[in-house]
Design a protein around this motif. Structure first.
Motif, PDB file in Angstrom:
ATOM      1  N   ARG A 136       0.857  -1.180   0.000  1.00 36.58           N
ATOM      2  CA  ARG A 136       0.000   0.000   0.000  1.00 36.58           C
ATOM      3  C   ARG A 136       0.894   1.231   0.000  1.00 36.58           C
ATOM      4  NH1 ARG A 136      -1.360   3.718   3.414  1.00 36.58           N
ATOM      5  NH2 ARG A 136      -0.139   2.782   5.082  1.00 36.58           N
TER       6      ARG A 136
ATOM      7  N   ASP B 272      -5.410   8.680  -2.794  1.00 38.20           N
ATOM      8  CA  ASP B 272      -5.449   7.409  -3.516  1.00 38.20           C
ATOM      9  C   ASP B 272      -4.776   6.377  -2.610  1.00 38.20           C
ATOM     10  OD1 ASP B 272      -5.299   5.259  -5.175  1.00 38.20           O
ATOM     11  OD2 ASP B 272      -3.792   6.112  -6.528  1.00 38.20           O
TER      12      ASP B 272
ATOM     13  N   ARG C 192      -1.391  -1.786  -4.228  1.00 39.65           N
ATOM     14  CA  ARG C 192      -0.673  -1.798  -5.504  1.00 39.65           C
ATOM     15  C   ARG C 192       0.133  -3.081  -5.611  1.00 39.65           C
ATOM     16  NH1 ARG C 192       1.287   4.301  -6.709  1.00 39.65           N
ATOM     17  NH2 ARG C 192      -0.543   5.361  -5.869  1.00 39.65           N
TER      18      ARG C 192
ATOM     19  N   ALA D 169       3.226  -5.092  -7.945  1.00 37.16           N
ATOM     20  CA  ALA D 169       4.339  -4.862  -8.868  1.00 37.16           C
ATOM     21  C   ALA D 169       5.044  -6.182  -9.131  1.00 37.16           C
ATOM     22  CB  ALA D 169       5.316  -3.852  -8.288  1.00 37.16           C
TER      23      ALA D 169
ATOM     24  N   GLY E  38       7.070  -1.229 -10.982  1.00 39.37           N
ATOM     25  CA  GLY E  38       5.832  -0.607 -10.527  1.00 39.37           C
ATOM     26  C   GLY E  38       6.057   0.516  -9.531  1.00 39.37           C
ATOM     27  N   HIS E  39       5.271   0.524  -8.472  1.00 41.58           N
ATOM     28  CA  HIS E  39       5.359   1.604  -7.499  1.00 41.58           C
ATOM     29  C   HIS E  39       6.638   1.555  -6.670  1.00 41.58           C
ATOM     30  CE1 HIS E  39       3.745  -1.746  -5.147  1.00 41.58           C
ATOM     31  NE2 HIS E  39       4.168  -1.138  -4.076  1.00 41.58           N
TER      32      HIS E  39
END
Lengths: 219, 126
Positions: free
Chosen positions: A76, A87, A91, A93, A142-143
Motif C-alpha cells: 500500500r 489514492d 498496488r 508490482a 511498478g510503485h
C-alpha cells in the motif's frame, strides 16, 4: 607374489613311478615334469572409501544462478494529491529475484560428510535440513521501482524423504528502503528444492507488505 | 538427536529474528522527490512539491512543515500537516500571495520534520 608352489601329490607320484620303473637304472634321463605355477590372487580390499562432497563453482553453476525467480509484490502506498484527494488502493508490482548462499551449515547430511557449504550447495545438503546465511538481489518495478539487496538468515527443514519430496523454510532478512527494514519469509519446496513458493512479509513496511515468489533454484 | 538439533537450529533462528527486529529503525524521514512551479491565471506562482515519507515501524511520521520563500514577497508561504505515514507520497501545493513575482525569480523550498530540514530551489515561471 608368484612364489613357486610346493610339488603337488600328482608330481610326487610321477617321480615315484619313474623310480619304480628303473628309468634311473637304465641310464635314461628322468622325464622333466613341469611344475604347475599357481598364482595366488590377493585378498579383496574390504576397507570402505568415499569421496566427500566438495562442490566447487563452475560455469554451468554460474549460469544457473542467473536464472531469476519471478515474484509479485503487493503493498500500500497512499498518495495525497495537491488538492487533498487520497489514492489509497493496494498496488502490485512484478519483480525478479536472484539468490546466493555465502555460507550454509547442513545438519541433514550423513555425519561422514562435511556440513559446511560455501556458494555451491547441493540440493540434498540444503533441503535435508540446514541453516544458511542467504543473500538475494531483486528488482521490483511498478510503485517500488528499485533494486534491493537482502542479506538474511534462513533455516530449511525436511518434511518428506529428507526434503527431496517436500521441505519448508523459515527466514528473515533486512533491506534498505528509506532506512533499514526487516522482513520474514516462509517457504515450501518440492523436487529437491528446485521448485518452491516463498512468502515474504514486512509487517512494518506498507509499500512492500507482502511478496510472493516462485523460487527456481538448482545448487 | 535429529529432532534436538532441529530444535536448536530453529531456536537460534528465532534469536536471530529477534535481534534483526531490533534493527527496525524507528526514525521518521521526509524527502523531496520533485518540485515544479507554474503560474496561475491570476499571475500568482503555484509551487507543487512532491514528498515521500518513511517511518521505520510503519507509523505516522508526525508533524511536518513545507515552506516556499518567493523572491519579491515578504512573507513565505508555509503549510504544516501530520497526515503522512510510512511509504506515503504527497504533493503539497503552495501558492504565492503576490502576483508580482518576476519570471526567473528564485524560489526556495524547505521541508522540515523534527530537527531535519531539507530544501530545493526553483525559478519562478513566466
Amino acid at each position: 607374489m608368484n612364489r613357486r608352489a610346493p610339488p603337488s601329490i600328482a608330481g610326487l607320484a610321477l617321480v615315484a613311478l619313474g623310480v619304480l620303473t628303473g628309468e634311473e637304472a637304465r641310464g635314461e634321463p628322468a622325464s622333466s615334469v613341469p611344475e604347475p605355477e599357481v598364482h595366488h590372487a590377493p585378498l579383496p580390499d574390504t576397507s570402505l572409501g568415499f569421496q566427500p562432497a566438495a562442490p566447487r563453482p563452475t560455469l554451468a553453476w554460474a549460469a544457473l544462478q542467473l536464472v531469476p525467480s519471478p515474484e509479485v509484490a503487493v503493498g500500500r502506498q497512499r498518495h495525497v494529491g495537491p488538492s487533498g484527494e487520497v489514492d489509497a488502493g493496494p498496488r502490485a508490482a512484478f519483480g525478479l529475484r536472484w539468490q546466493l548462499t555465502p555460507v550454509l551449515w547442513s545438519f541433514g547430511v550423513h555425519p561422514s560428510q562435511p556440513r559446511w557449504r560455501t556458494f555451491v550447495v547441493d540440493p540434498l545438503a540444503r533441503q535435508s535440513g540446514s541453516i544458511e546465511l542467504s543473500t538475494s538481489f531483486e528488482y521490483i518495478g511498478g510503485h517500488v521501482d528499485r533494486l534491493l539487496a537482502r542479506p538474511g538468515l534462513r533455516v530449511y527443514l525436511p518434511v518428506a524423504h529428507k526434503g527431496e519430496y517436500l521441505s519448508v523454510s523459515l527466514g528473515t532478512s533486512v533491506y534498505a528502503y528509506e532506512g533499514f527494514r526487516v522482513a520474514y519469509d516462509v517457504g515450501a519446496y518440492i523436487l529437491a528444492g528446485t521448485l518452491g513458493v516463498q512468502m515474504t512479509v514486512a509487517p512494518a513496511h506498507a509499500p512492500l507488505a507482502a511478496i510472493a515468489t516462485v523460487r527456481l533454484r538448482y545448487f | 538427536m535429529r529432532v534436538v538439533s532441529s530444535v536448536l537450529v530453529v531456536s537460534s533462528l528465532c534469536a536471530g529474528v529477534l535481534a534483526l527486529a531490533a534493527c527496525d529503525e524507528p526514525g521518521a524521514s521526509l524527502q523531496i522527490t520533485g518540485a515544479r512551479a507554474h503560474r496561475a491565471p491570476d499571475a500568482r506562482v503555484v509551487v507543487d512539491v512532491d514528498l515521500v515519507a518513511a517511518e521505520g515501524l510503519g507509523g505516522n511520521i508526525g508533524t511536518y512543515c513545507t515552506r516556499a520563500t518567493f523572491a519579491g514577497q515578504v512573507e513565505p508561504v508555509e503549510q504544516c500537516n501530520a497526515d503522512l505515514e510510512d511509504g506515503d507520497t504527497k504533493t503539497v501545493r503552495l501558492v504565492s500571495t503576490s502576483d508580482r513575482i518576476f519570471a526567473g525569480a528564485p524560489i526556495s523550498i524547505r521541508v522540515r520534520l523534527g530537527n531535519v530540514d531539507v530544501g530545493r530551489g526553483l525559478a519562478a515561471p513566466r
